[in-house]
Scaffold this motif. Structure first.
Motif, PDB file in Angstrom:
ATOM      1  N   ALA A  26       0.819  -1.208   0.000  1.00 25.55           N
ATOM      2  CA  ALA A  26       0.000   0.000   0.000  1.00 25.55           C
ATOM      3  C   ALA A  26       0.856   1.262   0.000  1.00 25.55           C
ATOM      4  O   ALA A  26       1.672   1.468   0.883  1.00 25.55           O
ATOM      5  N   GLN A  27       0.689   2.063  -0.980  1.00 27.27           N
ATOM      6  CA  GLN A  27       1.323   3.369  -1.053  1.00 27.27           C
ATOM      7  C   GLN A  27       0.378   4.235  -1.841  1.00 27.27           C
ATOM      8  O   GLN A  27      -0.044   3.876  -2.920  1.00 27.27           O
ATOM      9  N   SER A  28       0.070   5.363  -1.286  1.00 25.67           N
ATOM     10  CA  SER A  28      -0.865   6.197  -2.004  1.00 25.67           C
ATOM     11  C   SER A  28      -0.055   7.264  -2.727  1.00 25.67           C
ATOM     12  O   SER A  28       0.531   8.141  -2.110  1.00 25.67           O
ATOM     13  N   PRO A  29       0.054   7.149  -4.059  1.00 29.06           N
ATOM     14  CA  PRO A  29       0.996   7.947  -4.836  1.00 29.06           C
ATOM     15  C   PRO A  29       0.752   9.452  -4.719  1.00 29.06           C
ATOM     16  O   PRO A  29       1.692  10.228  -4.748  1.00 29.06           O
ATOM     17  N   ALA A  30      -0.502   9.851  -4.524  1.00 32.34           N
ATOM     18  CA  ALA A  30      -0.830  11.282  -4.498  1.00 32.34           C
ATOM     19  C   ALA A  30      -0.180  11.984  -3.308  1.00 32.34           C
ATOM     20  O   ALA A  30       0.229  13.123  -3.402  1.00 32.34           O
ATOM     21  N   THR A  31      -0.086  11.285  -2.168  1.00 27.52           N
ATOM     22  CA  THR A  31       0.346  11.953  -0.944  1.00 27.52           C
ATOM     23  C   THR A  31       1.782  11.623  -0.569  1.00 27.52           C
ATOM     24  O   THR A  31       2.340  12.271   0.292  1.00 27.52           O
ATOM     25  N   VAL A  32       2.378  10.658  -1.219  1.00 29.12           N
ATOM     26  CA  VAL A  32       3.636  10.119  -0.729  1.00 29.12           C
ATOM     27  C   VAL A  32       4.779  11.132  -0.834  1.00 29.12           C
ATOM     28  O   VAL A  32       5.675  11.138  -0.007  1.00 29.12           O
ATOM     29  N   GLU A  33       4.727  12.036  -1.820  1.00 28.02           N
ATOM     30  CA  GLU A  33       5.807  13.013  -2.045  1.00 28.02           C
ATOM     31  C   GLU A  33       5.815  14.104  -0.965  1.00 28.02           C
ATOM     32  O   GLU A  33       6.855  14.557  -0.546  1.00 28.02           O
ATOM     33  N   LYS A  34       4.611  14.520  -0.555  1.00 15.65           N
ATOM     34  CA  LYS A  34       4.492  15.701   0.301  1.00 15.65           C
ATOM     35  C   LYS A  34       4.841  15.362   1.756  1.00 15.65           C
ATOM     36  O   LYS A  34       4.262  14.454   2.334  1.00 15.65           O
ATOM     37  N   PRO A  35       5.788  16.075   2.345  1.00 13.02           N
ATOM     38  CA  PRO A  35       6.083  15.783   3.750  1.00 13.02           C
ATOM     39  C   PRO A  35       4.920  16.199   4.654  1.00 13.02           C
ATOM     40  O   PRO A  35       4.185  17.129   4.317  1.00 13.02           O
ATOM     41  N   ALA A  36       4.780  15.506   5.767  1.00 16.74           N
ATOM     42  CA  ALA A  36       3.722  15.863   6.714  1.00 16.74           C
ATOM     43  C   ALA A  36       4.063  17.212   7.336  1.00 16.74           C
ATOM     44  O   ALA A  36       5.240  17.528   7.530  1.00 16.74           O
ATOM     45  N   PRO A  37       3.041  18.049   7.647  1.00 12.20           N
ATOM     46  CA  PRO A  37       3.326  19.361   8.235  1.00 12.20           C
ATOM     47  C   PRO A  37       3.968  19.210   9.615  1.00 12.20           C
ATOM     48  O   PRO A  37       3.698  18.250  10.322  1.00 12.20           O
ATOM     49  N   ASP A  38       4.824  20.130   9.987  1.00 10.71           N
ATOM     50  CA  ASP A  38       5.427  20.098  11.315  1.00 10.71           C
ATOM     51  C   ASP A  38       4.361  20.274  12.386  1.00 10.71           C
ATOM     52  O   ASP A  38       4.423  19.670  13.446  1.00 10.71           O
ATOM     53  N   ASP A  39       3.375  21.127  12.099  1.00 10.05           N
ATOM     54  CA  ASP A  39       2.298  21.358  13.056  1.00 10.05           C
ATOM     55  C   ASP A  39       0.964  21.106  12.369  1.00 10.05           C
ATOM     56  O   ASP A  39       0.460  21.974  11.646  1.00 10.05           O
TER      57      ASP A  39
END
Ligand SMILES: Nc1nc2c(c(=O)[nH]1)N[C@H]1C(S)=C(S)[C@@H](COP(=O)(O)O)O[C@H]1N2
Ligand SMILES: [Mo]
Length: 409
Positions: A26-39
């Motif tokens: 499972a890897q969701s290609p749409a979100t995988v590039e974007k880092p999670a927000p710090d906050d």
């Protein structure tokens, strides 16, 4: 494949790093590039979605055993990351003899015939109208741990024990369907057949069929997954995985076992004297520490929770003991409620690691009084000719470096 070929394939495969991740990791290609927000409180969250996925940061996947084809293959549950007693359906181990059939439930039928007064052909809609029950049960392939007879082979618990999983199964007691069909006198066996390209077929005693076999269409709150037998499978509490025919399409009521491939050339247990045990359905009591386990590394001395799973084909687990000195001394582990018949039980044991080499083991006792054997004692009786039904105690060595590995002790 004879046993030697089978085992050398397994050894080679395990040496090669065991496995590739299962299809559909499972890897969701749409979100995988974007880092999670710090906050995360400073950004609008993601949208609602109709069918859930786990967090993209969770990576545990089934591991495929490197077989010649992806269809006649099997995958292992990542037990080292398991929590509680339920295996998520997407991580339930798989064993397919001829791939996963794509079955339209509106076209699927279950035929019940043979020594019955009223032969029936049931649609899925008709099966759904029968009174249903739900139970949490484990399914273990009798080939689970089969790399571990002679020497420690698989690196971690996924490889040594990943052919067992636990789900809540929903369906109709087979006894109810058999009563509806009217079993004739003298009928002592049933023959169950799958709708896959292997047309996998097993002979099963009528006594167990009338006792607690389930014709299941539900798994963990939704329809059973294609890999687990959609739309219908046989669930046989505590019995070897192979007997639990998936994609169930036919039950013939008969007066003797039919000696199919899966109960003659396969799924028999060759003993040291050259005789073979046949119809060894019941999975004997077994347990394994899932953490710490092979391949993990303890960051340093201090407190650890030793945890794992125990199960028995004879019913309930009565107790689990843990040893941290290779079996010289044993202490009782705590069993997490609920402790259910024919289900995985989660055990926990608080441990303060002093930084010295340690050998961790767990030992299960079931309600029949059966005690899980040491590997050496097990091999004394069973020899090393067999493939199936290895339920001996598993040992994990914790080195002074904190590295955990598979050893025979
Ligand atoms: N029709 C059919 N049933 C089957 C099989 C199969 O290949 N075809 N494999 C069997 C084996 S060997 C096991 S261990 C279990 C595995 O069930 P799972 O894939 O749901 O874990 O299904 C059993 N039932
Ligand atoms: Mo199996």
């Amino acid at each position: 494949m004879n046993r030697r070929d089978f085992c050398s394939t397994m050894v080679a495969a395990v040496a090669a790093g065991v496995a590739r991740p299962g299809v559909g990791a499972a890897q969701s290609p749409a979100t995988v590039e974007k880092p999670a927000p710090d906050d995360p409180t400073k950004e609008l969250g993601g949208p609602v979605r109709p069918y859930g996925e786990r967090s993209r940061f969770e990576k545990a996947v089934r591991q495929q055993f490197p077989t010649k084809t992806n269809e006649a293959s099997w995958t292992f549950t990542p037990l080292h990351e398991s929590r509680g007693i339920i295996t998520p359906s997407a991580l339930h181990f798989e064993r397919h003899h001829a791939g996963v059939p794509d079955i339209d439930p509106s076209k699927h039928r279950l035929m019940i015939h043979g020594m019955v007064n009223r032969p029936m052909i049931l649609t899925m809609d008709e099966i759904h109208r029968f009174p249903s029950v739900s139970h949490i049960y484990f399914i273990e392939c009798s080939g689970n741990s089969s790399t571990e007879w002679a020497k420690p082979t698989a690196k971690g618990v996924q490889g040594t024990h990943g052919l067992t999983s636990g789900s809540e199964w929903t369906g109709v007691p087979l006894a109810l369907l058999l009563k509806e069909a009217g079993v004739q006198q003298g009928a002592t066996w049933i023959v169950a057949e799958g709708a896959d390209a292997a047309v996998m077929t097993r002979s099963l005693p009528m006594k167990k069929a009338m006792d607690d076999m389930l014709v299941a269409y539900g798994q963990n709150g939704e329809a059973i997954r294609p890999e687990q037998g959609y739309p219908l499978r046989l669930i046989i509490p505590g019995w070897e995985g192979n007997s639990q025919v998936k994609w169930l399409r036919r039950i013939k009521v008969v007066d003797k076992p039919y000696m199919t491939r899966e109960e003659t050339s396969k799924y028999t247990d060759l003993m040291p004297d050259g005789t073979a045990r046949q119809f060894t359905f019941e999975m004997e009591a077994k347990s394994v520490i899932t953490s710490p386990s092979g391949g993990q590394k303890l960051p340093g001395p201090g407190f650890y929770e030793v945890t794992g799973l125990a199960w028995s084909g004879r019913g309930k687990i009565r107790s689990v003991e843990v040893s941290t000195d290779g079996g010289k001394s044993w202490k009782p582990a705590q069993l997490q409620e609920p402790v259910l018949r024919f289900a995985h039980v989660r055990f926990r044991f608080p441990w303060k690691w002093d930084g010295q080499e340690a050998i961790l083991q767990s030992r299960a006792t079931d309600e029949s009084g059966y005690v899980q054997p040491r590997l050496a004692d097990f091999v004394k009786i069973r020899g090393v000719n067999s493939v199936y039904h290895l339920n001996a105690i598993q040992s994990w060595k914790v080195a002074a470096s904190g590295e955990v590995s598979n050893v025979h002790a």
